[in-house]
Design an enzyme around this catalytic site. Sequence first.
Site, PDB file in Angstrom:
ATOM      1  N   LYS A  97       4.246  11.350 -11.454  1.00  0.00           N
ATOM      2  CA  LYS A  97       3.368  10.554 -12.314  1.00  0.00           C
ATOM      3  C   LYS A  97       4.040   9.205 -12.571  1.00  0.00           C
ATOM      4  CE  LYS A  97       0.622  13.905 -14.909  1.00  0.00           C
ATOM      5  NZ  LYS A  97       0.290  14.396 -16.268  1.00  0.00           N
ATOM      6  N   HIS A 105       1.159  10.644 -28.397  1.00  0.00           N
ATOM      7  CA  HIS A 105       0.758   9.311 -27.941  1.00  0.00           C
ATOM      8  C   HIS A 105       0.006   8.562 -29.027  1.00  0.00           C
ATOM      9  CE1 HIS A 105       1.000  10.244 -23.326  1.00  0.00           C
ATOM     10  NE2 HIS A 105       2.180  10.147 -23.898  1.00  0.00           N
ATOM     11  N   GLU A 130      -3.042  17.813 -11.438  1.00  0.00           N
ATOM     12  CA  GLU A 130      -3.648  18.268 -12.687  1.00  0.00           C
ATOM     13  C   GLU A 130      -5.125  18.605 -12.503  1.00  0.00           C
ATOM     14  OE1 GLU A 130      -3.577  16.234 -16.960  1.00  0.00           O
ATOM     15  OE2 GLU A 130      -1.582  16.328 -16.071  1.00  0.00           O
ATOM     16  N   GLU A 177      11.727  17.267 -24.924  1.00  0.00           N
ATOM     17  CA  GLU A 177      11.091  17.714 -23.682  1.00  0.00           C
ATOM     18  C   GLU A 177      11.731  19.005 -23.166  1.00  0.00           C
ATOM     19  OE1 GLU A 177       8.446  16.554 -22.285  1.00  0.00           O
ATOM     20  OE2 GLU A 177       8.199  14.457 -22.881  1.00  0.00           O
ATOM     21  N   LYS A 194       9.349  22.692 -14.357  1.00  0.00           N
ATOM     22  CA  LYS A 194       8.381  21.645 -14.023  1.00  0.00           C
ATOM     23  C   LYS A 194       8.054  21.656 -12.539  1.00  0.00           C
ATOM     24  CE  LYS A 194       6.941  16.938 -14.663  1.00  0.00           C
ATOM     25  NZ  LYS A 194       7.144  15.653 -15.373  1.00  0.00           N
ATOM     26  N   HIS A 220       9.482   7.834 -27.434  1.00  0.00           N
ATOM     27  CA  HIS A 220       8.515   8.754 -26.823  1.00  0.00           C
ATOM     28  C   HIS A 220       8.842  10.214 -27.135  1.00  0.00           C
ATOM     29  CE1 HIS A 220       5.765  10.605 -24.032  1.00  0.00           C
ATOM     30  NE2 HIS A 220       6.762  11.149 -23.367  1.00  0.00           N
ATOM     31  N   ARG A 245       0.809  -1.222   0.000  1.00  0.00           N
ATOM     32  CA  ARG A 245       0.000   0.000   0.000  1.00  0.00           C
ATOM     33  C   ARG A 245       0.842   1.272   0.000  1.00  0.00           C
ATOM     34  NH1 ARG A 245      -3.687  -2.956   3.723  1.00  0.00           N
ATOM     35  NH2 ARG A 245      -5.379  -3.760   2.414  1.00  0.00           N
ATOM     36  N   HIS A 291       1.712  15.822 -26.398  1.00  0.00           N
ATOM     37  CA  HIS A 291       1.521  14.434 -25.987  1.00  0.00           C
ATOM     38  C   HIS A 291       0.251  13.801 -26.560  1.00  0.00           C
ATOM     39  CE1 HIS A 291       4.771  15.512 -23.347  1.00  0.00           C
ATOM     40  NE2 HIS A 291       4.806  14.324 -22.802  1.00  0.00           N
ATOM     41  N   ARG A 306      -1.044  22.091 -14.735  1.00  0.00           N
ATOM     42  CA  ARG A 306      -0.117  20.995 -14.997  1.00  0.00           C
ATOM     43  C   ARG A 306      -0.369  20.363 -16.361  1.00  0.00           C
ATOM     44  NH1 ARG A 306       2.307  16.215 -11.070  1.00  0.00           N
ATOM     45  NH2 ARG A 306       3.491  15.228 -12.724  1.00  0.00           N
ATOM     46  N   ASN A 356       1.647  18.606 -20.957  1.00  0.00           N
ATOM     47  CA  ASN A 356       1.298  17.584 -21.944  1.00  0.00           C
ATOM     48  C   ASN A 356       1.364  18.108 -23.374  1.00  0.00           C
ATOM     49  OD1 ASN A 356       0.699  15.543 -20.005  1.00  0.00           O
ATOM     50  ND2 ASN A 356      -1.274  16.514 -19.616  1.00  0.00           N
TER      51      ASN A 356
END
Length: 366
Positions: free
Chosen positions: A143, A253, A237, A185, A227, A267, A121, A249, A242, A246
């Site tokens: 993330k 993606h 987000e 990036e 960042k 990527h 957990r 992206h 935030r 992206n």
Amino acid sequence: MSRVDVALGERSYAIDIAAGTLDRAGDLLRPFAKRGRFAIVTDASVAAAQLPRLVASLDAAGIGHDAIVLPAGEATKSWAHLETLTDRLLELEIERSDNIIALGGGVIGDLTGFAASILKRGCGFVQVPTTLLSQVDSSVGGKTAINSRAGKNLIGSFHQPAYVLIDPTTLDTLPAREVRAGYAEVVKYGLIDDAGFFGWCEANGAALLAGDAAAREYAIERSVAAKAAIVADDERETSGRRALLNLGHTFGHALEAETGFSDRLLHGEGVAAGMALAFAFSARQGLCPAEDAARVAAHLTAAGLPASLKAAGVDAPGAALVAHMMHDKKMAGGRLPFLLARGIGQTFLAKDVDLAEVAAFLDEVR
């Protein structure tokens, strides 16, 4: 050594950046070795190039260690490798108070962070990123995720690291293509809200890609600071700020999905093409000067990055790429927010984009 702090209250942590820090990581990581031992998660490529440096520094500091070496590549961000990793961590009797070291690029950082978030957990982890992409982006912000058949990063959690240690000299062993992919990036931070930094990229990007140590360290520090500020303001987000991270992206993606999340399109290469497409679509919509869109595409092309569907090796119809976008985790109420631009350094979140127009645009530029 440069330090950037991510201000998140009780989840705050430091990012330390300096050449050679991997060789003294034992001393820097000692406060995070709660029981005098670390589990290190890495991949086969990084194990050959960088693991001996980390192991030597831990040995010198008297810190025990066990290494878990996974296959290199995007395919490692999977249910199967998550199971392998968590089983091995349980065999090592990792406790909730322990920190796991993620030594590698974005794949290892994402996978290790997600494993840490669910093991017993939730236990801790520290990021020791070894690629430019992970140093300027994925190691910071919490993330974590794995991929699924439906798309990229759709199964994951927010789980902040306890510490991030960045040694730019790890980039010296990377293939040039990997460095270029990470550079996308870096450019992104200029395009989001810092036109001056984009100008710096235009002037210094070639030196950075050629191995200039000062340019690399400056770009890493500047990107990480940008960042960290956004993450501190909008960790999960929720406010929309935030989401600016992206940029490129959503298109990117879809291109990655079309190429099977493989080495056909890394990527960062997908992000580069995605940013060029986002600016081109913005210009087509009358939002952004065509000159700015052309300037973005020209710089990415000069850096050896794809700035079009053709350059990305994608020849799919617009409808097929939009179908990939429908699986985007940002989808809400049947609508997909897009990061568009009013100019360089003027990115914004658009929530009223017609996907039919996106498909038509993609067919037009195909």
